[in-house]
Scaffold this active site. Sequence first.
Site, PDB file in Angstrom:
ATOM      1  N   GLU A  15      -1.472  -8.276  13.006  1.00 22.80           N
ATOM      2  CA  GLU A  15      -0.878  -8.738  11.747  1.00 22.80           C
ATOM      3  C   GLU A  15      -0.256 -10.135  11.864  1.00 22.80           C
ATOM      4  O   GLU A  15      -0.051 -10.799  10.854  1.00 22.80           O
ATOM      5  CB  GLU A  15       0.168  -7.729  11.257  1.00 22.80           C
ATOM      6  CG  GLU A  15      -0.467  -6.422  10.804  1.00 22.80           C
ATOM      7  CD  GLU A  15       0.526  -5.274  10.687  1.00 22.80           C
ATOM      8  OE1 GLU A  15       0.256  -4.345   9.926  1.00 22.80           O
ATOM      9  OE2 GLU A  15       1.563  -5.280  11.382  1.00 22.80           O
ATOM     10  N   GLY A  81       1.381   2.578   3.582  1.00 21.31           N
ATOM     11  CA  GLY A  81       0.615   3.608   2.886  1.00 21.31           C
ATOM     12  C   GLY A  81       1.184   3.775   1.479  1.00 21.31           C
ATOM     13  O   GLY A  81       2.402   3.698   1.280  1.00 21.31           O
ATOM     14  N   MET A 175       2.305   8.757   8.017  1.00 21.52           N
ATOM     15  CA  MET A 175       2.164   9.790   6.986  1.00 21.52           C
ATOM     16  C   MET A 175       0.688   9.947   6.619  1.00 21.52           C
ATOM     17  O   MET A 175       0.046   8.967   6.210  1.00 21.52           O
ATOM     18  CB  MET A 175       2.962   9.410   5.736  1.00 21.52           C
ATOM     19  CG  MET A 175       4.437   9.130   6.002  1.00 21.52           C
ATOM     20  SD  MET A 175       5.375  10.588   6.459  1.00 21.52           S
ATOM     21  CE  MET A 175       5.619  11.335   4.857  1.00 21.52           C
ATOM     22  N   MET A 196       6.751   2.118   8.697  1.00 25.87           N
ATOM     23  CA  MET A 196       7.494   2.632   9.845  1.00 25.87           C
ATOM     24  C   MET A 196       8.567   1.680  10.383  1.00 25.87           C
ATOM     25  O   MET A 196       9.088   1.911  11.482  1.00 25.87           O
ATOM     26  CB  MET A 196       6.507   3.007  10.962  1.00 25.87           C
ATOM     27  CG  MET A 196       5.533   4.099  10.532  1.00 25.87           C
ATOM     28  SD  MET A 196       4.321   4.535  11.794  1.00 25.87           S
ATOM     29  CE  MET A 196       5.340   5.226  13.076  1.00 25.87           C
ATOM     30  N   GLU A 197       8.875   0.615   9.654  1.00 30.65           N
ATOM     31  CA  GLU A 197       9.845  -0.355  10.203  1.00 30.65           C
ATOM     32  C   GLU A 197      10.858  -0.916   9.200  1.00 30.65           C
ATOM     33  O   GLU A 197      12.002  -1.224   9.570  1.00 30.65           O
ATOM     34  CB  GLU A 197       9.103  -1.570  10.817  1.00 30.65           C
ATOM     35  CG  GLU A 197       8.244  -1.269  12.018  1.00 30.65           C
ATOM     36  CD  GLU A 197       6.861  -0.750  11.640  1.00 30.65           C
ATOM     37  OE1 GLU A 197       6.429  -0.956  10.472  1.00 30.65           O
ATOM     38  OE2 GLU A 197       6.209  -0.109  12.490  1.00 30.65           O
ATOM     39  N   ASP A 220      -3.762   2.329   2.888  1.00 31.77           N
ATOM     40  CA  ASP A 220      -4.219   3.724   2.767  1.00 31.77           C
ATOM     41  C   ASP A 220      -3.334   4.462   1.765  1.00 31.77           C
ATOM     42  O   ASP A 220      -2.330   3.922   1.313  1.00 31.77           O
ATOM     43  CB  ASP A 220      -4.154   4.412   4.144  1.00 31.77           C
ATOM     44  CG  ASP A 220      -2.745   4.391   4.724  1.00 31.77           C
ATOM     45  OD1 ASP A 220      -2.441   3.488   5.522  1.00 31.77           O
ATOM     46  OD2 ASP A 220      -1.921   5.231   4.325  1.00 31.77           O
TER      47      ASP A 220
HETATM   48  N1  ADE Z   1       1.580   2.124   7.543  1.00 35.04           N
HETATM   49  C1  ADE Z   1       0.393   2.050   6.919  1.00 35.04           C
HETATM   50  N2  ADE Z   1      -0.001   3.267   6.478  1.00 35.04           N
HETATM   51  C2  ADE Z   1       0.990   4.115   6.814  1.00 35.04           C
HETATM   52  C3  ADE Z   1       1.170   5.498   6.646  1.00 35.04           C
HETATM   53  N3  ADE Z   1       0.251   6.249   6.028  1.00 35.04           N
HETATM   54  N4  ADE Z   1       2.309   6.067   7.138  1.00 35.04           N
HETATM   55  C4  ADE Z   1       3.232   5.301   7.766  1.00 35.04           C
HETATM   56  N5  ADE Z   1       3.105   4.003   7.964  1.00 35.04           N
HETATM   57  C5  ADE Z   1       2.001   3.392   7.482  1.00 35.04           C
END
Ligand code: ADE
Length: 253
Positions: A15, A81, A175, A196-197, A220
Amino acid sequence: MTGPVIGVLAAMDEEVRRLREGLSDARIQRTGRRDYLQGTIAGHPVVVAFSRWGKSAAASTTTTMIERFGADRVIFTGVAGAADPALGIGDVVVASSLVHHDLDARPIIGRFEVPLLDIVEIPTDPELQRLAREAGEAVLLQDLATMIGAEERERFGIDSPRVHSGLVGSGDRFMADAAEIAALRNDLPGLLAVEMEGAAVAQVCYEHDVPMAVLRTISDRADHAAPIDFKGFVEDVASRYAERLIHRMLERI
Ligand code: ADE
């Protein structure tokens, strides 16, 4: 070069790779198993690093950026996500605030509440938020067509992407379960996206009074299909989005 130092962070090497390649006057310093690259982007002094995945890694990297590299502002980018079914792959999300969606110290304090800060939602800086939204609009309107080829857009299902702004949730879990995301959205109305951050970065910045923003690309829908093509999306799509979003944003600061 003088002016505020802008810390640019993402969780993954891919990234920040394109950003690093475009840095002028780059110097590298290594500490805490991370590389911090100092240089300039769009005439601004920057320090660029990838934090690695998860909230502890992101908090540690953010603290180092502020304490050791003098970051006056922090921008976190990368992928997320979708939690809101209205979001599509390739959309851009700008966090108006962030929540630790896995933080739960009940019954001592309320679910999601950050101990001693007495808040659930950690705010981001309104001015950086505005610039991030403008940057997102500019990337989708002016850069997308040349940035991502028609074949890749088709492959990943990127179709008329848009910019959204709202609540983003962060937790130390990838997730990938539609029912779980629906339940979380029920508990956190208005939740747009998960990653996640971001909340950890926002918390460190809040505690240090450093203005910050989070702008992410939807990779996603946080369902069973989430891990499929994740790596391909980050390498082929998100790395390009990150580079353009940060340039477009720094051009506006
Ligand atoms: N980053 C990108 N997709 C994610 C997901 N589904 N869960 C957590 N972090 C993500």
